[in-house]
Design an enzyme around this catalytic site. Structure first.
Site, PDB file in Angstrom:
ATOM      1  N   GLU A  48       2.234 -10.170   0.690  1.00  0.00           N
ATOM      2  CA  GLU A  48       2.551  -8.751   0.602  1.00  0.00           C
ATOM      3  C   GLU A  48       4.059  -8.560   0.748  1.00  0.00           C
ATOM      4  O   GLU A  48       4.791  -9.479   1.123  1.00  0.00           O
ATOM      5  CB  GLU A  48       1.808  -7.935   1.664  1.00  0.00           C
ATOM      6  CG  GLU A  48       1.901  -6.430   1.417  1.00  0.00           C
ATOM      7  CD  GLU A  48       0.962  -5.595   2.270  1.00  0.00           C
ATOM      8  OE1 GLU A  48       0.834  -4.393   1.989  1.00  0.00           O
ATOM      9  OE2 GLU A  48       0.357  -6.141   3.218  1.00  0.00           O
ATOM     10  N   ASP A  92       0.854  -1.187   0.000  1.00  0.00           N
ATOM     11  CA  ASP A  92       0.000   0.000   0.000  1.00  0.00           C
ATOM     12  C   ASP A  92       0.889   1.237   0.000  1.00  0.00           C
ATOM     13  O   ASP A  92       2.116   1.145  -0.032  1.00  0.00           O
ATOM     14  CB  ASP A  92      -0.927  -0.008   1.220  1.00  0.00           C
ATOM     15  CG  ASP A  92      -0.153   0.112   2.520  1.00  0.00           C
ATOM     16  OD1 ASP A  92      -0.057   1.237   3.037  1.00  0.00           O
ATOM     17  OD2 ASP A  92       0.356  -0.908   3.025  1.00  0.00           O
TER      18      ASP A  92
END
Length: 509
Positions: free
Chosen positions: A491, A145
């Site tokens: 991630e 992100d």
């Protein structure tokens, strides 16, 4: 999936070389790829029941092969991925691990091939709950992100700076890379109080396939926290050694942050304020962060006030973003020798020895040569790298320094494919690297950015719908899926890359 597991990049000629093969295959051979001729035959070790992998395996040692070439391991009719033996089998790996930080830059134009983009998130951020805006542009996007978080930045910066100090050969661009992050961290300090804002992000995560310059929602500075302020103080004090021309500035802001910590001994633990749903990085205990800050400031200044604080403190360990005590120990033992207290130093060495003893116990009984035991949780690959980093940092104070070094190598072999899934956990490296990381730029362009360390197996599959769908019923070491939606297993983050970079730099990769 392969059942013969190997480091998919390879080995230097005189390295210890091991594969993990199925238990039913006591014998194995090494094949030369160019003509498939067997160049080595051997008998593997005793069978091992490996519960966390749901399998029975043997360890096959083929260290006797020293000729340069490309090879495969064959056992029970099954073959490994191909790998190389050569003087530089890890070519490009260390560079890519460091490049990742430059590719994660925020607020400036980023040139990185397919993933290039113009400046993003350059507008001032709103201080949460106040009609005030503040320039906090710059820094690295934390993960998949686009949030930027102080406590994880502190870990990543510390890993890189210690790597720079201890590397067999330094990377010329490392300090420039780190300074970009430090400049952003400096902007995160409140000018009046000296406290440090915990993070800057939008209110919510944006779409997974959105490039950073397309995220246009309001930027918000979440409130000051004790963990952010203490790790900021520690990082700036640490950086004052690496950037002597900035020493006075860095120590000044570190002192101001420390003064905030002293004035706020009972500051509440950070939690996302109402309306903010991006990464929280909350921590139930800030005592280890304060311990690190005091050690780093004492190492940088030799001032008695910091020493007295350390003497009155417990000794903490850990190299994660939430448990940072080992950074304090290393700061004291490595850099405060001329001021140090013999008894206090002995206590710190004992704490480090106890931690290393546990790591080495798990390493010695694990056929894959790592030290996780059954602790496969979110970011398990960070724990693999942190444990190796701990051993490398402890070598000056250990009688088993050579064994510590070899254990660190074995942890690197795991990350490069010698694991129960034959999965390299670094994008772009090995025969079977991650192709679908949870990383917005990679998802947006449809190709993985190279040099990123993914989180790895996570036995707590209910945290992640993709893990639950694809891995339910799997043993812990196989609770991993290369899927872009697997945020709890696939991630990437700056603070997973940083300890792996440390390993590569200190081992001389």
């Amino acid at each position: 999936m392969k059942s013969v597991h190997i480091n998919q990049m390879g080995y230097r000629p005189h390295d210890i070389k091991k594969a993990v093969i199925p238990e039913k295959s006591a014998s194995f051979c090494v094949l030369r790829v160019c003509d498939e001729e067997s160049v080595y035959e051997g008998t593997a070790g005793e069978g091992v029941e490996y519960a966390v992998g749901g399998e029975s395996v043997r360890v096959a040692d083929f260290s006797g092969i020293t000729d340069v070439g490309e090879y495969m391991i064959c056992a029970g009719g099954k073959r490994s991925h191909a790998f190389k033996i050569g003087d530089d089998p890890y070519a490009g790996l260390r560079t890519a691990l460091l490049d990742f930080f430059n590719f994660q830059k925020c607020g400036v134009d980023v040139e990185c091939g397919t993933w290039s983009h113009p400046a993003c998130h350059a507008e001032p951020a709103t201080v949460y709950g106040l009609p005030i805006k503040k320039d906090v542009s710059g820094g690295w996007h934390d993960a998949g992100d686009y949030g930027r978080y102080i406590v994880v930045a502190a870990k990543a910066v510390a890993d890189l700076l210690f790597a720079n100090e201890l590397a067999q050969k330094r990377d010329d661009n490392l300090l420039d890379t780190v300074w970009f992050e430090l400049e952003w961290m400096l902007k995160m300090q409140d000018e009046k109080s000296g406290g440090v804002y915990h993070k800057v992000s939008c209110h919510n995560f944006n779409a997974l396939n959105e490039m950073p310059h397309h995220e246009k929602n309001e930027l918000v500075l979440s409130p000051i926290s004790a963990t952010a302020t203490a790790t900021f103080a520690a990082t700036m004090a640490l950086a004052s050694r690496s950037f002597p021309q900035k020493r006075d500035e860095l120590l000044n802001v570190a002192r101001r942050a420390w003064a905030w910590c002293i004035a706020n001994p009972d500051a509440p633990n950070f939690a996302n304020p109402e309306g903010i749903t991006t990464g929280g990085y909350g921590d139930r205990d800030d005592k280890d962060e304060r311990f690190w800050a005091a050690c780093a400031l004492f190492a940088a200044t030799g001032e008695s006030a910091f020493h007295e604080f350390i003497k009155a403190s417990e000794i903490y360990t850990g190299l994660g973003w939430a448990n940072v005590g080992t950074y304090g120990i290393v700061s004291y033992l490595y850099h405060a020798r001329q001021f140090s207290d013999v008894q206090l130093a002995a206590r710190m060495k004992d704490a480090l020895h106890t931690l290393c003893k546990k790591i080495m116990h798990e390493y010695r009984i694990d056929p894959y040569g790592i030290s996780l035991g059954d602790d496969y949780k979110w970011g398990s690959n960070m724990t693999v790298a942190n444990n190796a980093m701990t051993l490398l940092l402890a070598r000056p104070f250990a009688q088993l320094s050579e064994e510590y070094t070899q254990a660190a190598w074995e942890h690197l072999h795991y990350l490069l494919g010698r694991n129960p899934l034959s999965q390299s956990y670094i994008t772009g490296f090995g025969a079977n690297p991650p192709k679908y990381p949870h990383h917005r730029p990679s998802e947006a362009v449809g190709a993985p950015m190279p040099g990123m360390v993914v989180g790895g197996p996570n036995k707590f599959i209910t945290q992640d719908p993709a893990l639950k769908e694809y891995c339910e019923g799997n043993p812990p070491a196989k609770c991993y899926i290369d899927h872009a939606h697997s945020f709890a297993g696939n991630e990437v983050t700056i603070y997973w890359n940083s300890p792996v970079y440390f390993m590569a730099a200190v081992l001389g990769v």
